[in-house]
Design a protein around this motif. Structure first.
Motif, short mmCIF file in Angstrom:
data_model
loop_
_atom_site.label_atom_id
_atom_site.label_comp_id
_atom_site.label_asym_id
_atom_site.label_seq_id
_atom_site.Cartn_x
_atom_site.Cartn_y
_atom_site.Cartn_z
N GLN A 156 0.29 0.87 -10.13
CA GLN A 156 0.18 -0.59 -10.06
C GLN A 156 0.96 -1.24 -11.19
O GLN A 156 1.64 -2.25 -10.99
N ALA A 180 -3.12 5.87 -10.08
CA ALA A 180 -3.15 4.62 -9.32
C ALA A 180 -2.93 3.42 -10.25
O ALA A 180 -2.21 2.48 -9.91
N ALA A 238 1.77 6.37 -6.94
CA ALA A 238 0.61 7.10 -7.48
C ALA A 238 0.81 8.60 -7.31
O ALA A 238 0.51 9.38 -8.21
N LEU A 282 2.62 1.65 -3.45
CA LEU A 282 1.65 2.04 -4.48
C LEU A 282 1.18 3.47 -4.29
O LEU A 282 1.06 4.23 -5.25
N SER A 283 0.96 3.85 -3.05
CA SER A 283 0.52 5.21 -2.75
C SER A 283 1.60 6.22 -3.15
O SER A 283 1.31 7.25 -3.76
N ARG A 288 0.84 -1.21 0.00
CA ARG A 288 0.00 0.00 0.00
C ARG A 288 0.86 1.26 0.00
O ARG A 288 0.60 2.21 -0.73
#
Length: 187
Positions: free
Chosen positions: A149, A145, A131, A127-128, A124
């Motif tokens: 990914q 996002a 993003a 990825l955050s 998380r």
């Protein structure tokens, strides 16, 4: 009689992380680690209540060094495309480093009760962060996002490919340029 070096909890944790990178979760075993460190099991139990506590410490170290410290270091890069490029290229080029090997080992034991929450939290966070980097390039949140990914799964795939079939991994500058260009191209 030989004298033994006094080991710290950090010494045991670093050794556990190395063992994890080399042989997965099963390799984090007290007796082999003690032998590797030239220590006794008593030394281990001085610092840890048991194997699970050592695994937790090793996972915390991996999370800190492989995610938080890496993010802190990449923040020194110029924002926008230079930072995103440095992040992607750096991660791909380091695909055979200890952090990547640990990640692959953890993926294999992702359902383990000690591993699952750490792996989820790291995923998380990464990825955050990714993003956010795509958003800085002007991509709307949903698209940012999706590209995050794609970038992260590319990193995981390259790590797996390099691990399973090392001779089949192209990490040339041309490949890396194509990867960054593809990830950052506007539709």
């Amino acid at each position: 009689m030989t004298s033994r070096k006094r080991l710290s909890a950090e010494d045991w944790t670093a050794a556990a992380l190395r063992a994890l990178s080399e042989g997965g979760l099963a390799a984090v075993a007290v007796e082999p680690l003690a032998a590797r460190l030239g220590a006794t099991k008593g030394s281990f139990y001085w610092h840890f209540s048991g194997r699970d506590a050592l695994i937790e410490a090793a996972l915390e170290l991996w999370e800190r060094t492989g995610t938080e410290d890496a993010i802190t270091a990449i923040e020194a890069e110029q924002a926008g495309l230079p930072r995103l490029r440095a992040l992607i290229v750096g991660a791909v080029v380091e695909h055979t480093g200890e952090a990547a090997r640990v990640e692959l080992a953890l993926q294999a034991t992702a359902a383990h009760p000690l591993v699952a929450p750490v792996l989820a939290r790291v995923t998380r966070r990464r990825l955050s962060y990714l993003a956010g980097q795509f958003e800085e390039l002007g991509f709307p949140p949903g698209e940012a996002a999706r590209r995050a990914q794609l970038a992260y799964t590319s990193y995981l795939g390259i790590s797996q490919l390099a691990h399973a079939t090392p001779g089949e991994t192209d990490l040339s500058p041309a490949y890396l340029d194509t990867m960054v260009t593809t990830l950052t191209a506007y539709p």
